[in-house]
Design a protein around this motif. Structure first.
Motif, PDB file in Angstrom:
ATOM      1  N   ASP A   8       0.818  -1.212   0.000  1.00  0.00           N
ATOM      2  CA  ASP A   8       0.000   0.000   0.000  1.00  0.00           C
ATOM      3  C   ASP A   8       0.854   1.266   0.000  1.00  0.00           C
ATOM      4  O   ASP A   8       0.531   2.241  -0.676  1.00  0.00           O
ATOM      5  N   LYS A  11       2.355   1.665  -3.539  1.00  0.00           N
ATOM      6  CA  LYS A  11       1.337   2.108  -4.489  1.00  0.00           C
ATOM      7  C   LYS A  11       1.030   3.588  -4.287  1.00  0.00           C
ATOM      8  O   LYS A  11       0.962   4.367  -5.242  1.00  0.00           O
ATOM      9  N   ASP A 101      -8.965  -2.806  -3.437  1.00  0.00           N
ATOM     10  CA  ASP A 101      -7.911  -2.409  -2.520  1.00  0.00           C
ATOM     11  C   ASP A 101      -7.536  -3.520  -1.544  1.00  0.00           C
ATOM     12  O   ASP A 101      -6.399  -3.598  -1.075  1.00  0.00           O
ATOM     13  N   GLU A 104      -6.123  -6.777  -4.056  1.00  0.00           N
ATOM     14  CA  GLU A 104      -4.862  -6.563  -4.778  1.00  0.00           C
ATOM     15  C   GLU A 104      -3.638  -7.208  -4.116  1.00  0.00           C
ATOM     16  O   GLU A 104      -2.664  -7.517  -4.782  1.00  0.00           O
ATOM     17  N   HIS A 105      -3.714  -7.421  -2.817  1.00  0.00           N
ATOM     18  CA  HIS A 105      -2.565  -8.007  -2.112  1.00  0.00           C
ATOM     19  C   HIS A 105      -2.621  -9.528  -2.033  1.00  0.00           C
ATOM     20  O   HIS A 105      -1.717 -10.142  -1.493  1.00  0.00           O
TER      21      HIS A 105
HETATM   22 MN    MN Z   1      -4.595  -2.092  -0.675  1.00  0.00          MN
END
Ligand code: MN
Ligand code: MN
Ligand code: MN
Ligand code: MN
Lengths: 234, 234
Positions: A8, A11, A101, A104-105
């Motif tokens: 995070d 990004k 969000d 994505e990981h």
């Molecule tokens: Mn995220």
DNA sequence: TAGACGTTTTTGACTGGTCTAAATTAATAG
DNA sequence: CTATTAATTTAGACCAGTCAAAAACGTCTA
């Protein structure tokens, strides 16, 4: 290997860099991630130790090539997931962000490839943000902000709308100012009100803060003043 | 609110309970999650504090109703994701598990509902494990283990194959012993080798450890000895 | 019924991520 | 050039999750 938090941060730094350039300050990161400055300081230290960014104390940070690659991987997954949610699961453009969000990981490379394939290698997510291909080669053509690109009377195609403020996004979607649509700038006042006409003929007054979140590409060679020709490519 | 770890513990305890019943011991949990017993002890304490399970020291734990609800939610997400990966993204049954194990903690209720809807409310995941519906009402009809259900000469429909050991699963999939297929028990030896014939006519020798991971339902009323009738419902 | 042995718990430590409060630094206004 | 102020960093703390080593426990056998 990188944790959710690390991804995070990367990004977020990446996005700030591509909006206002380096160096990225502690407070910029803190704002965008909703963390305290102290927390950010501590995290950027560990990121610097891992070679993902270079840091000058009291000044800010900048992604290293390794950091940028890692950031682009996250961005790629994020946007692909957004596209996927909109396309396959019928999400509205305004709803995809939070879900992506989190996801994505946690999606594998395998998953990413398969999604990309099923969607037939989409170029952009539902807001118009470009999706980096697997080789991460994208130069990020973002389009230009509305007032910078168009003078009154000119038209352009919406390339992208910022998804940062959910309320602004909601407003734009309602007004049908979305990627792919055409807008004409009717008027720009000295006090920052931008009036645009959408393809359905409606006019909308956009405060500066909103207009700055709409990115367009000028409609090729059709300057209203010098040229009466207005053949539309919808 | 529950973290990934909490959800994984609950899911694991749930599955052990439904296989061998409570109480579930520290080491059983430790084995299934690949954690040390010390770690498990510490975690089950916090789970007990939160009212998700009851615990008797040195004996084991048992999910409370609240814990079971939480566990079922995870199980539901897990299996729905597995079904989704197989169905929409063309994953093999042998590949879905790990992906689902990560994703199960990060998809929203909204996502879960949409996936369920797109798949038209599937009853089972790719291994045949039943998918609890949104109200979590499932009583888990698991089928009966191969040797318990069928005597030599009898046939049954595979209801489910355990996905716990990836190698065993791979083997079963290769042998086409998968949910929905028909198997006939040819022979059961005293030393634990079970020979089955699959619908394509092939015979496979299954060691006990493998046979115990195949769950079947007896083909209705067609006991080979007492009844010559063998009309098949494929 | 007393060990012995395997299981479980306790103890103490560590990592990653976060915060508040205090100290430091850099920029700026007088 | 100094004093104020805003941003940043440091210091110290906490929580969740984990482990290794040591202690406690319970059971089963001799
Ligand atoms: Mn995220
Ligand atoms: Mn987006
Ligand atoms: Mn999991
Ligand atoms: Mn499964």
């Amino acid at each position: 290997m990188p944790t959710d938090a690390v991804e995070d941060y990367l990004k977020s730094i990446y996005r700030i860099e591509s909006r206002v350039g380096p160096p990225v300050s502690t407070s910029q990161i803190a704002d965008s991630l909703d963390k305290t400055p102290a927390t950010v300081t501590s995290m950027v230290e560990t990121l610097a130790d891992r070679g993902l960014l270079s840091r000058e104390k009291y000044t800010g940070v900048e992604l290293t090539p390794a950091g940028e690659v890692a950031a682009l991987e996250v961005v790629r997954r994020h946007r692909l997931i957004e596209a996927f949610l909109a396309e396959q699961l019928d999400y509205e453009a305004t709803e995809v962000h939070d879900e992506a969000d989190a996801l994505e990981h946690h999606v594998s490379e395998e998953f990413t490839r398969r999604v990309e394939r099923v969607l037939d290698y989409p170029a952009a997510d539902p807001h118009g943000d470009p999706i980096p291909p697997a080789d991460l080669s994208t130069p990020e053509d973002a389009g230009t902000t509305l007032v910078a690109a168009l003078d009154p009377g000119e038209r352009g195609t919406v390339a992208r709308v910022s998804d940062r403020d959910p309320d602004v996004l909601e407003f734009l979607v309602d007004a049908e100012i979305t990627p792919g649509t055409t807008v004409e700038v009717v008027d720009i006042t000295s006090f920052g009100l931008v009036t645009v006409r959408t393809s359905d003929g409606d006019e909308h007054g956009l405060p500066e803060a909103v207009a700055d979140r709409v990115y367009v590409r000028r409609a090729a060679e059709s300057t209203a003043a010098t040229d009466g020709q207005e053949a539309g490519d919808a």
